[in-house]
Scaffold this active site. Structure first.
Site, PDB file in Angstrom:
ATOM      1  N   ALA A 134      30.891  30.461  43.149  1.00  0.00           N
ATOM      2  CA  ALA A 134      29.652  30.186  43.874  1.00  0.00           C
ATOM      3  C   ALA A 134      29.055  28.913  43.289  1.00  0.00           C
ATOM      4  CB  ALA A 134      28.692  31.352  43.706  1.00  0.00           C
ATOM      5  N   GLY A 166      33.178  33.467  42.476  1.00  0.00           N
ATOM      6  CA  GLY A 166      33.187  33.677  43.929  1.00  0.00           C
ATOM      7  C   GLY A 166      34.494  33.229  44.575  1.00  0.00           C
ATOM      8  N   GLU A 187      36.719  36.084  44.164  1.00  0.00           N
ATOM      9  CA  GLU A 187      36.191  37.155  45.022  1.00  0.00           C
ATOM     10  C   GLU A 187      36.499  36.884  46.495  1.00  0.00           C
ATOM     11  OE1 GLU A 187      32.411  36.509  42.950  1.00  0.00           O
ATOM     12  OE2 GLU A 187      32.282  38.671  42.704  1.00  0.00           O
ATOM     13  N   GLU A 225      31.664  34.643  35.293  1.00  0.00           N
ATOM     14  CA  GLU A 225      30.206  34.617  35.455  1.00  0.00           C
ATOM     15  C   GLU A 225      29.475  35.005  34.185  1.00  0.00           C
ATOM     16  OE1 GLU A 225      32.354  36.132  37.514  1.00  0.00           O
ATOM     17  OE2 GLU A 225      31.816  35.796  39.612  1.00  0.00           O
TER      18      GLU A 225
END
Ligand code: CAA
Length: 257
Positions: free
Chosen positions: A65, A108, A111, A131
């Site tokens: 992200a 992300g 993911e 993260e």
């Protein structure tokens, strides 16, 4: 439709979506999410398209992200705005799609790859949920999908230490379906997508739906769900065609009906 953060091409019945923010190693910001939702919806709605590939660059599938976008957000912004809401629309895609991963698939990015129906990895792929090093945790399903894919021990280790997992280990652990030389990733992913795209579309959609049901049901419920979908396919013209073609020793020609 024109996009700013992704490229979308159609190659026969295969849609290839390429994450295209090279300056940020394909970090996933709100614009990427908006465009991915639109691209996957368009793919699902286009009767000429049967399978999709989601890929990135050679260096990065996606490095996570977008940290710069998230950096200044408050709890109220994130929780109140339900940040990351919308990825459900990507996983709601009913037709099959494959993630072709080269380089970094972190946070992300890992993911997003795990939202695919399966992952084909280049031998240079690196998966991770780093993260924790930013004093946060996975937020796009990583703690759940990674644990289901590779089990508690490895998932917990990755989420707690942030270490990256190479392609060979990822294949052995069950995270990826296949590892191929990085230089052949796009060609191999296209071959796989074309193989899926050549199947009767209702059967492909049903196969995807029933495998995914394994994550949501008890064994007995899942088996019953599978059987009902299997029974249902006997209402399709393509089932008649598929079995006739086998008996007549010829390839099937699908109508999608
Ligand atoms: N968000 C925003 N920008 C990012 C980014 C990210 N996740 N990852 C990389 N970038 C940017 C860098 O800031 C850099 O930009 P500038 O040139 O403007 O400085 C550019 O991409 C190139 O990156 P690096 O110079 O760092 O490249 P590198 O080859 O030295 O390192 C890397 C590569 C190891 C992947 C490193 O970029 C990195 O660690 N990235 C962050 C990985 C990460 O922590 N991901 C998790 C994000 S949080 C998350 O994803 C939450 C969730 O669950 C959804």
């Amino acid at each position: 439709m024109s996009y700013e953060t992704i490229l979308v091409e159609t190659i026969g019945a295969v849609t290839r979506i390429t994450l295209n923010r090279p300056q940020a190693l394909n970090a996933l910001n709100s614009a990427v999410l908006r465009e991915l939702i639109a691209a996957f919806r368009a793919f699902d709605a286009d009767a000429t398209q049967r399978c999709a590939i989601l890929t990135g660059s050679e260096k990065a599938f996606a490095a996570g992200a977008d940290i710069k976008e998230m950096q200044g957000q408050s709890f109220a912004d994130m929780y109140g705005g339900n940040f990351f809401y919308g990825y459900e629309a990507v996983t709601a895609t009913r037709k099959p799609w494959i993630a072709a991963v080269s380089g970094f698939a972190l946070g992300g990015g890992c993911e997003l790859a795990m939202m695919a129906d399966f992952i084909i990895a280049g031998d240079n792929a690196k998966f991770g949920q780093p993260e924790i090093k930013l004093a946060v945790t996975p937020g796009m399903g990583g703690s759940q999908r990674l644990t289901r894919a590779i089990g508690k021990a490895k998932a917990m280790e990755m989420c707690l230490t942030g270490r990256m997992m190479g392609a060979v280990e990822a294949e052995a652990a069950g995270l990826v379906a296949r590892v191929v030389p990085a230089a052949e990733l796009q060609a191999e992913a296209l071959k796989s997508a074309e193989a899926v795209a050549a199947m009767a579309p209702l059967a492909a959609m049903a196969a995807k739906e029933m495998v995914n049901a394994a994550f949501e049901t008890t064994l007995a419920q899942g088996i019953n769900f599978e059987r009902r979908l299997f029974h249902g396919l006997f209402g399709s013209a393509d089932q008649k065609e598929g079995m006739a073609a086998f008996v007549e020793k010829r390839p099937g020609v699908w109508s999608g009906q």
